[in-house]
Design a protein around this motif. Sequence first.
Motif, PDB file in Angstrom:
ATOM      1  N   ASP A 179      98.163  27.696  22.945  1.00  0.00           N
ATOM      2  CA  ASP A 179      98.631  27.238  24.260  1.00  0.00           C
ATOM      3  C   ASP A 179      97.796  26.056  24.752  1.00  0.00           C
ATOM      4  N   MET A 180      96.472  26.127  24.522  1.00  0.00           N
ATOM      5  CA  MET A 180      95.582  25.024  24.921  1.00  0.00           C
ATOM      6  C   MET A 180      95.945  23.731  24.199  1.00  0.00           C
ATOM      7  N   LEU A 181      96.360  23.875  22.945  1.00  0.00           N
ATOM      8  CA  LEU A 181      96.715  22.702  22.139  1.00  0.00           C
ATOM      9  C   LEU A 181      98.111  22.173  22.457  1.00  0.00           C
ATOM     10  N   GLY A 182      98.838  22.911  23.295  1.00  0.00           N
ATOM     11  CA  GLY A 182     100.182  22.476  23.651  1.00  0.00           C
ATOM     12  C   GLY A 182     101.246  22.901  22.667  1.00  0.00           C
ATOM     13  N   TYR A 183     100.897  23.812  21.740  1.00  0.00           N
ATOM     14  CA  TYR A 183     101.892  24.314  20.797  1.00  0.00           C
ATOM     15  C   TYR A 183     102.844  25.252  21.538  1.00  0.00           C
ATOM     16  N   GLN A 184     104.112  25.062  21.395  1.00  0.00           N
ATOM     17  CA  GLN A 184     105.093  25.857  22.132  1.00  0.00           C
ATOM     18  C   GLN A 184     105.655  26.978  21.249  1.00  0.00           C
ATOM     19  N   TYR A 185     104.771  27.854  20.832  1.00  0.00           N
ATOM     20  CA  TYR A 185     105.163  28.992  20.008  1.00  0.00           C
ATOM     21  C   TYR A 185     104.773  30.273  20.731  1.00  0.00           C
ATOM     22  N   GLU A 186     105.669  31.247  20.720  1.00  0.00           N
ATOM     23  CA  GLU A 186     105.455  32.478  21.474  1.00  0.00           C
ATOM     24  C   GLU A 186     104.601  33.500  20.732  1.00  0.00           C
ATOM     25  N   ASP A 187     104.541  33.391  19.434  1.00  0.00           N
ATOM     26  CA  ASP A 187     103.844  34.412  18.669  1.00  0.00           C
ATOM     27  C   ASP A 187     103.358  33.822  17.350  1.00  0.00           C
ATOM     28  N   TYR A 188     102.232  34.345  16.848  1.00  0.00           N
ATOM     29  CA  TYR A 188     101.655  33.868  15.597  1.00  0.00           C
ATOM     30  C   TYR A 188     101.441  35.044  14.648  1.00  0.00           C
ATOM     31  N   LYS A 189     101.278  34.718  13.382  1.00  0.00           N
ATOM     32  CA  LYS A 189     100.904  35.736  12.408  1.00  0.00           C
ATOM     33  C   LYS A 189      99.809  35.175  11.506  1.00  0.00           C
ATOM     34  N   ILE A 190      98.912  36.050  11.113  1.00  0.00           N
ATOM     35  CA  ILE A 190      97.848  35.664  10.199  1.00  0.00           C
ATOM     36  C   ILE A 190      98.402  35.754   8.782  1.00  0.00           C
ATOM     37  N   THR A 191      98.228  34.705   8.010  1.00  0.00           N
ATOM     38  CA  THR A 191      98.717  34.693   6.631  1.00  0.00           C
ATOM     39  C   THR A 191      97.610  35.248   5.725  1.00  0.00           C
ATOM     40  N   GLN A 192      96.878  34.390   5.043  1.00  0.00           N
ATOM     41  CA  GLN A 192      95.782  34.880   4.207  1.00  0.00           C
ATOM     42  C   GLN A 192      94.505  35.062   5.028  1.00  0.00           C
ATOM     43  N   SER A 193      93.701  36.041   4.626  1.00  0.00           N
ATOM     44  CA  SER A 193      92.407  36.299   5.275  1.00  0.00           C
ATOM     45  C   SER A 193      91.476  36.875   4.217  1.00  0.00           C
ATOM     46  N   TRP A 194      90.250  36.386   4.159  1.00  0.00           N
ATOM     47  CA  TRP A 194      89.337  36.758   3.082  1.00  0.00           C
ATOM     48  C   TRP A 194      87.889  36.631   3.543  1.00  0.00           C
ATOM     49  N   LEU A 195      87.019  37.387   2.888  1.00  0.00           N
ATOM     50  CA  LEU A 195      85.588  37.289   3.165  1.00  0.00           C
ATOM     51  C   LEU A 195      84.976  36.207   2.296  1.00  0.00           C
ATOM     52  N   THR A 196      83.984  35.508   2.840  1.00  0.00           N
ATOM     53  CA  THR A 196      83.223  34.536   2.059  1.00  0.00           C
ATOM     54  C   THR A 196      81.737  34.835   2.210  1.00  0.00           C
ATOM     55  N   TRP A 197      81.053  34.824   1.091  1.00  0.00           N
ATOM     56  CA  TRP A 197      79.605  35.026   1.073  1.00  0.00           C
ATOM     57  C   TRP A 197      78.935  33.799   0.470  1.00  0.00           C
ATOM     58  N   LYS A 198      77.900  33.329   1.147  1.00  0.00           N
ATOM     59  CA  LYS A 198      77.094  32.231   0.621  1.00  0.00           C
ATOM     60  C   LYS A 198      75.677  32.766   0.371  1.00  0.00           C
ATOM     61  N   TYR A 199      75.355  33.003  -0.906  1.00  0.00           N
ATOM     62  CA  TYR A 199      74.014  33.435  -1.267  1.00  0.00           C
ATOM     63  C   TYR A 199      73.047  32.250  -1.111  1.00  0.00           C
ATOM     64  N   PRO A 200      71.731  32.508  -1.078  1.00  0.00           N
ATOM     65  CA  PRO A 200      70.773  31.391  -1.069  1.00  0.00           C
ATOM     66  C   PRO A 200      71.094  30.410  -2.190  1.00  0.00           C
ATOM     67  N   GLY A 201      71.173  29.136  -1.841  1.00  0.00           N
ATOM     68  CA  GLY A 201      71.515  28.094  -2.810  1.00  0.00           C
ATOM     69  C   GLY A 201      72.987  27.731  -2.816  1.00  0.00           C
ATOM     70  N   HIS A 202      73.832  28.559  -2.202  1.00  0.00           N
ATOM     71  CA  HIS A 202      75.268  28.277  -2.136  1.00  0.00           C
ATOM     72  C   HIS A 202      75.595  27.381  -0.945  1.00  0.00           C
ATOM     73  N   SER A 203      76.702  26.685  -1.045  1.00  0.00           N
ATOM     74  CA  SER A 203      77.205  25.835   0.040  1.00  0.00           C
ATOM     75  C   SER A 203      78.731  25.839  -0.059  1.00  0.00           C
ATOM     76  N   HIS A 204      79.372  25.022   0.749  1.00  0.00           N
ATOM     77  CA  HIS A 204      80.822  24.850   0.624  1.00  0.00           C
ATOM     78  C   HIS A 204      81.160  23.395   0.922  1.00  0.00           C
ATOM     79  N   THR A 205      81.770  22.744  -0.034  1.00  0.00           N
ATOM     80  CA  THR A 205      82.109  21.336   0.118  1.00  0.00           C
ATOM     81  C   THR A 205      83.186  21.145   1.192  1.00  0.00           C
ATOM     82  N   GLY A 206      83.310  19.931   1.695  1.00  0.00           N
ATOM     83  CA  GLY A 206      84.282  19.626   2.733  1.00  0.00           C
ATOM     84  C   GLY A 206      85.711  19.910   2.297  1.00  0.00           C
ATOM     85  N   HIS A 207      86.474  20.543   3.167  1.00  0.00           N
ATOM     86  CA  HIS A 207      87.859  20.905   2.830  1.00  0.00           C
ATOM     87  C   HIS A 207      88.630  21.184   4.115  1.00  0.00           C
ATOM     88  N   TRP A 208      89.939  21.313   3.996  1.00  0.00           N
ATOM     89  CA  TRP A 208      90.784  21.727   5.109  1.00  0.00           C
ATOM     90  C   TRP A 208      91.769  22.750   4.563  1.00  0.00           C
TER      91      TRP A 208
END
Length: 209
Positions: free
Chosen positions: A76-105
Amino acid sequence: MESQIIEMFAKPVYKTIIPPEFKYIVRLFSLVKMDCSKNQNIKRVGCKSFNTYLLSNKEYKSFSNHILKSIQEFGDMLGYQYEDYKITQSWLTWKYPGHSHTGHWHANSLISGVFYYGEIDKHTPSIIFDDSDFYSKDLKPDHKPNKDYRFSYHTEEVKVEPGMLLLFPSYLTHSVPVNNTNYIRKSLAFNSVPKKGLGDEPSLTELLF
């Protein structure tokens, strides 16, 4: 005439803390099996859960509904005119010492998010947002930002907090620096779309799910 700066094209990120009533979620997450196979990209992406539709499980229903309320508010803040949403994929991510995550969208999604849990201290890697969708990497100026002038920055850092939920437009590039702590950086990531689809029939932009 006095000069002025016109602020344009803001990229909002929604931040909140999950209520204490959902602390049981951390216990459920501890039972999730993680994929930490030693492939060539493990240091650049970390580990993820084998289950990538985690919030679809019935034991997460109340937690998922709480997140969906925040997604609706942010939409609503973004001005999207949608009444309802659904979550598609959802997953856990773990970054151990030394791990990172490269830029992505996140493609094929409208609003994405991340929830942080587990051991967190002042050195836990932040999430870094980058406006590279507006600036070609070949043309982006290589300079040190002026600390007194925020418009010279092309990246923004959000510090990780226990129980923090962040929502952001899925097109927004983000990354995680190398984890230099002794802890595993743990989070839940997810994507969402409007429940009834995108666009509309009259404008010939309709996409039904």
